[in-house]
Design a protein around this motif. Sequence first.
Motif, PDB file in Angstrom:
ATOM      1  N   TYR A 112       0.803  -1.218   0.000  1.00  0.00           N
ATOM      2  CA  TYR A 112       0.000   0.000   0.000  1.00  0.00           C
ATOM      3  C   TYR A 112       0.842   1.278   0.000  1.00  0.00           C
ATOM      4  O   TYR A 112       0.415   2.300  -0.549  1.00  0.00           O
ATOM      5  CB  TYR A 112      -0.950  -0.010   1.190  1.00  0.00           C
ATOM      6  CG  TYR A 112      -1.876  -1.203   1.195  1.00  0.00           C
ATOM      7  CD1 TYR A 112      -2.610  -1.546   0.061  1.00  0.00           C
ATOM      8  CD2 TYR A 112      -2.003  -2.021   2.314  1.00  0.00           C
ATOM      9  CE1 TYR A 112      -3.445  -2.649   0.047  1.00  0.00           C
ATOM     10  CE2 TYR A 112      -2.838  -3.130   2.304  1.00  0.00           C
ATOM     11  CZ  TYR A 112      -3.542  -3.442   1.175  1.00  0.00           C
ATOM     12  OH  TYR A 112      -4.367  -4.538   1.157  1.00  0.00           O
ATOM     13  N   GLU A 113       2.017   1.231   0.584  1.00  0.00           N
ATOM     14  CA  GLU A 113       2.869   2.422   0.610  1.00  0.00           C
ATOM     15  C   GLU A 113       3.274   2.830  -0.804  1.00  0.00           C
ATOM     16  O   GLU A 113       3.137   4.000  -1.193  1.00  0.00           O
ATOM     17  CB  GLU A 113       4.105   2.145   1.466  1.00  0.00           C
ATOM     18  CG  GLU A 113       5.021   3.358   1.614  1.00  0.00           C
ATOM     19  CD  GLU A 113       6.227   3.077   2.486  1.00  0.00           C
ATOM     20  OE1 GLU A 113       7.132   3.938   2.543  1.00  0.00           O
ATOM     21  OE2 GLU A 113       6.271   1.996   3.107  1.00  0.00           O
ATOM     22  N   LEU A 116       0.158   4.019  -2.844  1.00  0.00           N
ATOM     23  CA  LEU A 116      -0.217   5.410  -2.561  1.00  0.00           C
ATOM     24  C   LEU A 116       0.701   6.388  -3.285  1.00  0.00           C
ATOM     25  O   LEU A 116       0.240   7.381  -3.866  1.00  0.00           O
ATOM     26  CB  LEU A 116      -0.172   5.671  -1.055  1.00  0.00           C
ATOM     27  CG  LEU A 116      -1.323   5.104  -0.230  1.00  0.00           C
ATOM     28  CD1 LEU A 116      -1.033   5.248   1.259  1.00  0.00           C
ATOM     29  CD2 LEU A 116      -2.634   5.803  -0.573  1.00  0.00           C
ATOM     30  N   ARG A 117       1.984   6.118  -3.281  1.00  0.00           N
ATOM     31  CA  ARG A 117       2.944   7.014  -3.922  1.00  0.00           C
ATOM     32  C   ARG A 117       2.682   7.134  -5.419  1.00  0.00           C
ATOM     33  O   ARG A 117       2.603   8.251  -5.958  1.00  0.00           O
ATOM     34  CB  ARG A 117       4.366   6.513  -3.679  1.00  0.00           C
ATOM     35  CG  ARG A 117       5.433   7.467  -4.216  1.00  0.00           C
ATOM     36  CD  ARG A 117       6.822   6.874  -4.187  1.00  0.00           C
ATOM     37  NE  ARG A 117       6.959   5.764  -5.118  1.00  0.00           N
ATOM     38  CZ  ARG A 117       7.192   4.516  -4.742  1.00  0.00           C
ATOM     39  NH1 ARG A 117       7.307   4.207  -3.465  1.00  0.00           N
ATOM     40  NH2 ARG A 117       7.304   3.548  -5.648  1.00  0.00           N
ATOM     41  N   ARG A 120      -0.853   8.840  -6.182  1.00  0.00           N
ATOM     42  CA  ARG A 120      -0.818  10.289  -5.903  1.00  0.00           C
ATOM     43  C   ARG A 120      -0.026  11.025  -6.980  1.00  0.00           C
ATOM     44  O   ARG A 120      -0.374  12.143  -7.372  1.00  0.00           O
ATOM     45  CB  ARG A 120      -0.198  10.536  -4.532  1.00  0.00           C
ATOM     46  CG  ARG A 120      -1.140  10.225  -3.371  1.00  0.00           C
ATOM     47  CD  ARG A 120      -0.396  10.265  -2.059  1.00  0.00           C
ATOM     48  NE  ARG A 120      -1.276  10.008  -0.926  1.00  0.00           N
ATOM     49  CZ  ARG A 120      -0.843   9.670   0.279  1.00  0.00           C
ATOM     50  NH1 ARG A 120       0.467   9.541   0.504  1.00  0.00           N
ATOM     51  NH2 ARG A 120      -1.692   9.453   1.263  1.00  0.00           N
ATOM     52  N   LEU A 138      -7.504   4.882  -4.908  1.00  0.00           N
ATOM     53  CA  LEU A 138      -7.041   5.519  -3.682  1.00  0.00           C
ATOM     54  C   LEU A 138      -8.015   5.193  -2.537  1.00  0.00           C
ATOM     55  O   LEU A 138      -7.592   4.887  -1.411  1.00  0.00           O
ATOM     56  CB  LEU A 138      -6.945   7.033  -3.892  1.00  0.00           C
ATOM     57  CG  LEU A 138      -5.979   7.813  -2.986  1.00  0.00           C
ATOM     58  CD1 LEU A 138      -4.566   7.274  -3.126  1.00  0.00           C
ATOM     59  CD2 LEU A 138      -6.027   9.292  -3.338  1.00  0.00           C
ATOM     60  N   ILE A 141      -7.509   1.631  -1.362  1.00  0.00           N
ATOM     61  CA  ILE A 141      -6.305   1.499  -0.527  1.00  0.00           C
ATOM     62  C   ILE A 141      -6.620   1.913   0.905  1.00  0.00           C
ATOM     63  O   ILE A 141      -6.264   1.223   1.864  1.00  0.00           O
ATOM     64  CB  ILE A 141      -5.150   2.350  -1.103  1.00  0.00           C
ATOM     65  CG1 ILE A 141      -4.681   1.778  -2.438  1.00  0.00           C
ATOM     66  CG2 ILE A 141      -3.987   2.412  -0.119  1.00  0.00           C
ATOM     67  CD1 ILE A 141      -3.732   2.683  -3.189  1.00  0.00           C
ATOM     68  N   TYR A 142      -7.319   3.052   1.061  1.00  0.00           N
ATOM     69  CA  TYR A 142      -7.639   3.526   2.403  1.00  0.00           C
ATOM     70  C   TYR A 142      -8.622   2.587   3.108  1.00  0.00           C
ATOM     71  O   TYR A 142      -8.586   2.452   4.331  1.00  0.00           O
ATOM     72  CB  TYR A 142      -8.194   4.944   2.346  1.00  0.00           C
ATOM     73  CG  TYR A 142      -7.113   5.982   2.144  1.00  0.00           C
ATOM     74  CD1 TYR A 142      -6.070   6.109   3.061  1.00  0.00           C
ATOM     75  CD2 TYR A 142      -7.122   6.827   1.030  1.00  0.00           C
ATOM     76  CE1 TYR A 142      -5.063   7.046   2.880  1.00  0.00           C
ATOM     77  CE2 TYR A 142      -6.115   7.769   0.854  1.00  0.00           C
ATOM     78  CZ  TYR A 142      -5.098   7.870   1.781  1.00  0.00           C
ATOM     79  OH  TYR A 142      -4.104   8.790   1.607  1.00  0.00           O
TER      80      TYR A 142
END
Length: 389
Positions: A112-113, A116-117, A120, A138, A141-142
Motif C-alpha cells: 500500500y505504501e 499510494l505514492r 498520488r 485511492l 487502498i484507504y
Amino acid sequence: MRFLLIFIWLIFILSCAPATKEDQAKNWLYYYDLGLSALSAKNYSEAIANFFIATQKAPNEPKVWNALGIAYMEVFEYEKAESAFRRALEVDKKFTEARLNLGVMYFRKKDYENALREIRTALADEAFPHKHIAFYYLARIYKALDNQNLYLENLRKATAYNPMFFEAQLELANAYEEMEDYRSALDVYRNLLNNGINTPQIELNMARLLFYTEDYENAKLFIKRLIENKQADASQKAQAYELLSQILVREQERLISRKMASIQKEREIPKAEEKIQGRPPKEEPISKEKITNQTEPKMAKHERETENKPAEVHRERVFRIQLGAFSSEERAKAFKEKIEKSLGIKELIIVEQLGIYRVLYGSFKSRAEAEAQVRRLRSYNLYGFIVQD
C-alpha cells in the motif's frame, strides 16, 4: 503496345492492393491490435505473446509496454508487470496511464505504501483524463488500511469526477448502507437512475433501502418492477419475493399496533372523565389480555412519537447538468468563462465539494427537462451528466 499498357496497369493495381499478412506482420500495430482483442477476451496467454512481439518491433511505444504490463498483471506476474510499466515510463515520463497501472499493481500486491505514492503522482498530472479511476483505487487502498473517512472521501471524489462511473457509485452506495446511512445510499441510486442507468440489482437495492426506511409502498413498486424485469435472474427474483414477505409482515404489525393503540386510548378516556368529575376510577379486573397489552409495541410507540414530531421542511430537489470537475478553482473559473464567452451560455455556477470544483449548468425541476438540455448542449460539443441537488 497494348500489351505493354496492360502490363503497366497491372503493376499499378498490385501496388495499390491492401497489405498482405506478411506486410502486416512487420507492423507493430498489427500485433498490438491482436493483443488488445485477446486481452478483451481474457485470453491472456495470447495477449502477452502479441504484446511482446509488438514491443520488439516498437520498443519506443509506451502504450505497448503498458498493455503488456496489464496482461502480466492479470496473470499475477507482478515482477514482469512492474518491469513493463517502468519501461513505458522510461520511454515517456508523462505517460501517466502506466503510472496509475503501476499503482494498481502495488495495490493488488498489498504494497500500500508504494501504491499510494504512484497513484498520488498520477493524480498530480492535471492533464490525466482518468482521475476518477485514480481516486477510486485511492479509496480502496484507504479501505484496506481501515481509514473509513479517507475511504469515503475518495469514493465521493471518484463519483464527482465522473458521475457515470458505475463501479464507484455502487461501492459508495454499499458503504453508506453498511454505515446505515440509508438516505445517502438512496441518493446515489437515484442519481444513477436519473442518468438512465438501471439494472435489476439497482432495483433490488432500492427496494431493500426503502424497506429499511419504512417506505413500504415505494419498496413494493421497485419489487414489482424487478419481478417484471426480464433481465433479472432467479436469485434476484427470489430475494425480491423474500423482501416482499418481510414488508407484508411489517405492514401487518403496523396495522395491529395502531389498533392496539386505538383501543388503549379508548380505555383511557372514561378514566379521565371520572377523574375530572371527582369519582374514583373503576378498577378493572386484571386479565390475561391486560397483562399482555401492558407493554406497548415498539412499532406503535415509534409511530406515535413520529406523529407528534413537527413535520420536517421538505426541500425540493433540482436537477443540474455537470459539465466539468476540476481540482482547482482557477481551472474551474477558466472553463466557465470560456464557455460563457465562446458559446454565450449563461446560468453556470461553480460548486465546491471535498476539494473538487464542479461546473454546473441550469436548475431544472424535472429530469425530462434536464435531459432536453443535455441534448441541446451536445450541439455545442458539450457533454454533461445530470446530477441531483
